[in-house]
Every structure is written in structure tokens, then in C-alpha cells.
Motif scaffolding. Structure first.
Motif, PDB file in Angstrom:
ATOM      1  N   ARG A  92      19.491  -5.206  13.516  1.00 58.96           N
ATOM      2  CA  ARG A  92      18.300  -5.969  13.139  1.00 58.96           C
ATOM      3  C   ARG A  92      17.614  -6.450  14.405  1.00 58.96           C
ATOM      4  N   LEU A  93      16.286  -6.442  14.381  1.00 61.15           N
ATOM      5  CA  LEU A  93      15.520  -6.814  15.560  1.00 61.15           C
ATOM      6  C   LEU A  93      15.051  -8.258  15.481  1.00 61.15           C
ATOM      7  N   SER A  94      15.057  -8.923  16.618  1.00 67.85           N
ATOM      8  CA  SER A  94      14.468 -10.249  16.706  1.00 67.85           C
ATOM      9  C   SER A  94      12.953 -10.117  16.694  1.00 67.85           C
ATOM     10  N   ALA A  95      12.274 -11.215  16.444  1.00 64.80           N
ATOM     11  CA  ALA A  95      10.810 -11.201  16.404  1.00 64.80           C
ATOM     12  C   ALA A  95      10.229 -10.708  17.727  1.00 64.80           C
ATOM     13  N   GLN A  96      10.893 -11.034  18.834  1.00 64.53           N
ATOM     14  CA  GLN A  96      10.359 -10.653  20.136  1.00 64.53           C
ATOM     15  C   GLN A  96      10.551  -9.168  20.442  1.00 64.53           C
ATOM     16  N   ASP A  97      11.481  -8.519  19.735  1.00 64.64           N
ATOM     17  CA  ASP A  97      11.748  -7.110  19.996  1.00 64.64           C
ATOM     18  C   ASP A  97      11.029  -6.164  19.029  1.00 64.64           C
ATOM     19  N   ILE A  98      10.492  -6.689  17.951  1.00 67.27           N
ATOM     20  CA  ILE A  98       9.826  -5.833  16.970  1.00 67.27           C
ATOM     21  C   ILE A  98       8.676  -5.047  17.597  1.00 67.27           C
ATOM     22  N   SER A  99       7.997  -5.645  18.562  1.00 67.10           N
ATOM     23  CA  SER A  99       6.862  -4.965  19.191  1.00 67.10           C
ATOM     24  C   SER A  99       7.295  -3.745  19.994  1.00 67.10           C
ATOM     25  N   ARG A 100       8.587  -3.660  20.331  1.00 64.02           N
ATOM     26  CA  ARG A 100       9.081  -2.504  21.092  1.00 64.02           C
ATOM     27  C   ARG A 100       9.471  -1.341  20.189  1.00 64.02           C
ATOM     28  N   LEU A 101       9.508  -1.560  18.870  1.00 66.44           N
ATOM     29  CA  LEU A 101       9.929  -0.514  17.951  1.00 66.44           C
ATOM     30  C   LEU A 101       8.857   0.569  17.842  1.00 66.44           C
ATOM     31  N   ALA A 102       9.274   1.811  18.046  1.00 66.35           N
ATOM     32  CA  ALA A 102       8.316   2.918  18.019  1.00 66.35           C
ATOM     33  C   ALA A 102       7.674   3.037  16.644  1.00 66.35           C
ATOM     34  N   PRO A 103       6.354   3.151  16.587  1.00 65.24           N
ATOM     35  CA  PRO A 103       5.715   3.495  15.320  1.00 65.24           C
ATOM     36  C   PRO A 103       6.078   4.930  14.974  1.00 65.24           C
ATOM     37  N   GLY A 104       5.909   5.297  13.710  1.00 65.76           N
ATOM     38  CA  GLY A 104       6.279   6.653  13.337  1.00 65.76           C
ATOM     39  C   GLY A 104       5.572   7.119  12.091  1.00 65.76           C
ATOM     40  N   PRO A 112      22.790  -2.609   3.057  1.00 69.38           N
ATOM     41  CA  PRO A 112      23.640  -3.803   2.956  1.00 69.38           C
ATOM     42  C   PRO A 112      24.430  -4.127   4.223  1.00 69.38           C
ATOM     43  N   TRP A 113      24.967  -3.100   4.909  1.00 71.63           N
ATOM     44  CA  TRP A 113      25.648  -3.326   6.181  1.00 71.63           C
ATOM     45  C   TRP A 113      24.877  -2.708   7.343  1.00 71.63           C
ATOM     46  N   GLY A 114      24.159  -1.663   7.096  1.00 73.83           N
ATOM     47  CA  GLY A 114      23.356  -1.022   8.133  1.00 73.83           C
ATOM     48  C   GLY A 114      24.041   0.093   8.891  1.00 73.83           C
ATOM     49  N   ALA A 115      25.342   0.279   8.658  1.00 74.85           N
ATOM     50  CA  ALA A 115      26.106   1.248   9.439  1.00 74.85           C
ATOM     51  C   ALA A 115      25.668   2.683   9.184  1.00 74.85           C
ATOM     52  N   ALA A 116      25.094   2.947   8.021  1.00 74.63           N
ATOM     53  CA  ALA A 116      24.756   4.321   7.649  1.00 74.63           C
ATOM     54  C   ALA A 116      23.481   4.829   8.301  1.00 74.63           C
ATOM     55  N   GLY A 117      22.617   3.918   8.813  1.00 75.28           N
ATOM     56  CA  GLY A 117      21.378   4.451   9.359  1.00 75.28           C
ATOM     57  C   GLY A 117      20.383   3.450   9.893  1.00 75.28           C
ATOM     58  N   ASN A 118      20.819   2.256  10.300  1.00 75.27           N
ATOM     59  CA  ASN A 118      19.871   1.224  10.699  1.00 75.27           C
ATOM     60  C   ASN A 118      19.852   0.896  12.184  1.00 75.27           C
ATOM     61  N   LEU A 119      20.593   1.616  13.020  1.00 77.90           N
ATOM     62  CA  LEU A 119      20.612   1.270  14.440  1.00 77.90           C
ATOM     63  C   LEU A 119      19.294   1.624  15.121  1.00 77.90           C
ATOM     64  N   LYS A 120      18.914   0.741  16.055  1.00 84.83           N
ATOM     65  CA  LYS A 120      17.762   0.989  16.923  1.00 84.83           C
ATOM     66  C   LYS A 120      18.250   0.888  18.363  1.00 84.83           C
ATOM     67  N   ALA A 121      17.797   1.815  19.203  1.00 89.46           N
ATOM     68  CA  ALA A 121      18.263   1.833  20.586  1.00 89.46           C
ATOM     69  C   ALA A 121      17.190   2.404  21.492  1.00 89.46           C
ATOM     70  N   THR A 122      17.250   2.039  22.761  1.00 90.40           N
ATOM     71  CA  THR A 122      16.385   2.631  23.779  1.00 90.40           C
ATOM     72  C   THR A 122      17.060   3.890  24.332  1.00 90.40           C
ATOM     73  N   ILE A 155      17.430   5.468  15.170  1.00 87.15           N
ATOM     74  CA  ILE A 155      18.213   6.681  15.396  1.00 87.15           C
ATOM     75  C   ILE A 155      18.830   7.228  14.106  1.00 87.15           C
ATOM     76  N   GLY A 156      18.588   6.558  12.973  1.00 84.08           N
ATOM     77  CA  GLY A 156      19.005   7.090  11.682  1.00 84.08           C
ATOM     78  C   GLY A 156      20.509   7.267  11.568  1.00 84.08           C
ATOM     79  N   SER A 157      20.921   8.385  10.994  1.00 84.55           N
ATOM     80  CA  SER A 157      22.334   8.586  10.672  1.00 84.55           C
ATOM     81  C   SER A 157      23.223   8.853  11.878  1.00 84.55           C
ATOM     82  N   VAL A 158      22.659   8.995  13.068  1.00 85.18           N
ATOM     83  CA  VAL A 158      23.500   8.985  14.263  1.00 85.18           C
ATOM     84  C   VAL A 158      24.263   7.665  14.315  1.00 85.18           C
TER      85      VAL A 158
END
Length: 378
Positions: free
Chosen positions: A235-247, A263-273, A83-86
Motif C-alpha cells: 500500500r502506498l502512502s499519500a506522498q508516494d501515490i504521485s510516483r505510481l506509473a499511470p497505465g 485482502p492480503w495483497g500477496a497475490a498481486g498488489n506489490l509496487k516497486a521501482t 508488478i502484478g502476480s510477480v
């Protein structure tokens, strides 16, 4: 498109109305969402989108297209999106909660929370404060390390994702602290808009110092407790990486790599359904005290453009006062809109990222906003 401009502004269909099916919204909102998706997917490089809407307590999710052209693999409710910078609005929400708990104030100098002395983080004797980080008025660079800012100037170049990966390979908090010493603050604080993901990373560190726990766990605990969100990750676990949308990046037909970890991920690293983003929209439309605090206007740049706790606050005749944030990584772009006037929340995302993607999403969203506005006049 620059950040200030963004701020100011035969396929599979899966549609779920999560509450009452017979009301007017259940008839009109899905139609508007379908129109929005159709408009978006007419763009040459876009072939997949998901949209979540909360309207007057009713909830809807739409998935359209193919994540990979010709693969017949539409996104679904299990798909994890970048979701990037959201992501920044989540950090703002946690800091708003800390302010309400009396654990921090907006006027705290950021130096109060840093691991060593940074006499460079001031301008004309005034220190960089938490409010400056939240409103992108700190004078900090967009990104650390500094060379990333040069890379992003040529965002659409096919080599950009690989250059980002190289810059962040092994780049952690220790390197961030070293680079922060070299930052030079120019101009008056609190006045000039200069979008800074580095500033958001400092907010995450501040929260760690306040609560004595990693930002990742603070975020997970808050979202689970306050919104029932348990499938949103830095950060995704190994079992969840397959659910990450290609792009796809720019006009490159080859799938590109995910956004590298900051370094912390707060600026743009969240992944969500999308079901998770529905919960976030619902939280943002609620009377939660931390949400109300995070929506407060902290600085005004133009008559119709202010900033709260990372939220861009717009004002126009159609939507009234509304809260919006764009998200962009090399292979996805998104928008989140919170419109209290209509009790409306919208999140839209597509798994392509280029110079024209944000404008295409804005055009698509107009279908939803126009329908909602017309419903109010009935």
C-alpha cells in the motif's frame, strides 16, 4: 492469453550501468536492452517500458518512452510500478524461509492455519496442503469473490477495471473467509494446474499465523534485511501515490485505475521501482538458503514445465533451467526471469495491459537472451 500459456512462456532513453563500465557486458547488454525496448515500443498500444538486468554481477536499468502519450514524461528510477502476480514469488520466498526455519512443512494441511473449520477444503479425504497452494494444484478458484472470475473472462472489455473496483470495494479478510466456505474442491489434489490467486492469499495468512505479524510488515522486514529493499510496497502512502506509473487497459486511450487491494495483497498488489527490482533479481541469483528452497521443483506438469514456490520452472536449450513469472494488472504487465546458467536476471514492465502484451514482452526479451547466449560462445 491463459495463465498456463503465460507461464510457459523519438523517445527518452535513460541507461545506467551500475558497475564496471568497460567490460564486454557493459557494451553488449545495454545494446540488447535498447533493442528489446525498441521492439516492444513498436507495438501499437505500447509507449513506455522499463527493463532491469543483472548479468554476472553487473547491473543495468533502462527506461524508454512516455508514461502518457505526448506528455514527455518518461519513467525513471523513482517510478513505482504495479508488478502484478510477480508479487506471488515474494510470498513463496517468505514461506520457503519459514520452511527452512522449521516453522512449517510443505505437507501441512492448510486447515492448520485457518481461523475456523473448513471441511470443504479437501478432495477424496485428502486435505489441501501448503504445497498445493504454492503449485496451483489446490483446486481453489482463481479469485475470491467468485464473481471476479466471471469479470476476468472478459478482461479486455473497457468496463473490466471498474467492475474489479466494485467487486473489491470494502472486500476484506472477513468477506474472504465467508466466501471460502462456499468453495468446492474438484479433482485430485497436486496434479491439475489451476492458477489461483486465492491460494496465494492463503499463503500470506499462513505466514501471519506462523510469525504473529501482518504479512505487509513481515514482507517489508524480510526484504529490507535480506536484500536492502526499502521502496517496495503493498500500500502506498499519500506522498508516494504521485510516483505510481499511470497505465492503460486494453485499447482504451484513457488512463485506468490501479489494481484494487486484495485482502492480503500477496497475490498481486506489490509496487516497486526498478532499482528495487534489481535488488530482487540479485537476491534471486544469490546463494541465499530461502531462495534455493523456493527454486525447488515441487510438481512437474510437462517435461519442460515445473513449479516451485510459485516460480514457474522452465527448461530449454537456450536458457537451461530457468525461473519465470508473469505479472498482470489492468494497467501494467511484467515478466521476471532468473537464469542461473548465465547468472542472468531480467525484469521488464510496460504500463499497458491487454491480450497481446505478454507475447510482445516475450518477443522483446528474445533480443536480450540471444545476445547473452552469443556472448557465452566467444
Amino acid at each position: 492469453m491463459n495463465q498456463l500459456s503465460v507461464a510457459i512462456a523519438g523517445m527518452t532513453l535513460v541507461l545506467a550501468a551500475c558497475k564496471t563500465a568497460g567490460s564486454v557486458p557493459a557494451r553488449d547488454i545495454p545494446t540488447a536492452m535498447n533493442q528489446a525496448a525498441t521492439a516492444l515500443l513498436q507495438e501499437r498500444l505500447l509507449h513506455s517500458t522499463s527493463i532491469a538486468v543483472v548479468y554476472r554481477g553487473e547491473e543495468f536499468i533502462l527506461h524508454r518512452g512516455e508514461l502518457e502519450t505526448g506528455k514527455s514524461n518518461p519513467p525513471d528510477d523513482a517510478t513505482l510500478y504495479e508488478i502484478g502476480s510477480v508479487s506471488k514469488t515474494f510470498a513463496g520466498l517468505l514461506l520457503a524461509n519459514a520452511v527452512l526455519e522449521g516453522k512449517a512443512t510443505l505437507d501441512d494441511p492448510i486447515q492448520k492455519y485457518l481461523p475456523s473449520a473448513y471441511p470443504n477444503l479437501q478432495s477424496n479425504g485428502e486435505p489441501v496442503r501448503l504445497r498445493h497452494l504454492l503449485t496451483h494444484t489446490s483446486g481453489l478458484p482463481g479469485m475470491l469473490p467468485l464473481q471476479v472470475n466471471e469479470v476476468l473472462k472478459d478482461f479486455t472489455e473497457h468496463a473490466t477495471p471498474a467492475k474489479l473496483n466494485a467487486a473489491y470495494a470494502g472486500y476484506g479478510q472477513q468477506q474472504f473467509w465467508q466466501d471460502l466456505h462456499a468453495v468446492s474442491i474438484q479433482g485430485p489434489l497436486g496434479k491439475d494446474y489451476a492458477y489461483s490467486s486465492a491460494g496465494t492469499e492463503l499463503v500470506a495468512h499462513t505466514l501471519e499465523r506462523i510469525y504473529g505479524a501482518p504479512y505487509e510488515s513481515l514482507l517489508a522486514e524480510f526484504l529490507s534485511r535480506e536484500a536492502g529493499m526499502r521502496d517496495t510496497w503493498l500500500r502506498l502512502s499519500a506522498q508516494d501515490i504521485s510516483r505510481l506509473a499511470p497505465g492503460y487497459h486494453s485499447d482504451n486511450p484513457v488512463i485506468t485505475t490501479p489494481m484494487p487491494l486484495l485482502p492480503w495483497g500477496a497475490a498481486g498488489n506489490l509496487k516497486a521501482t526498478m532499482p528495487e527490482m534489481l535488488k530482487y533479481l540479485r537476491l534471486q541469483l544469490s546463494a541465499h538458503p530461502a531462495v534455493a528452497e523456493s527454486h525447488k521443483s515441487l510438481v512437474r506438469f510437462e517435461e519442460d514445465f515445473r513449479i516451485g514456490y510459485f516460480w514457474n520452472i522452465g527448461q530449454n536449450s537456450q536458457l537451461g533451467t530457468h525461473y519465470v513469472h508473469h505479472g498482470g494488472v489492468p494497467r501494467a504487465q511484467s515478466y521476471a526471469f532468473i537464469v542461473p546458467k548465465y547468472q542472468l536476471g531480467v525484469f521488464i514492465i510496460t504500463n499497458q495491459s491487454g491480450d497481446a502484451t505478454a507475447k510482445a514482452m516475450e518477443g522483446a526479451l528474445a533480443h536480450i537472451f540471444d545476445v547473452v547466449e552469443s556472448m557465452q560462445r566467444r
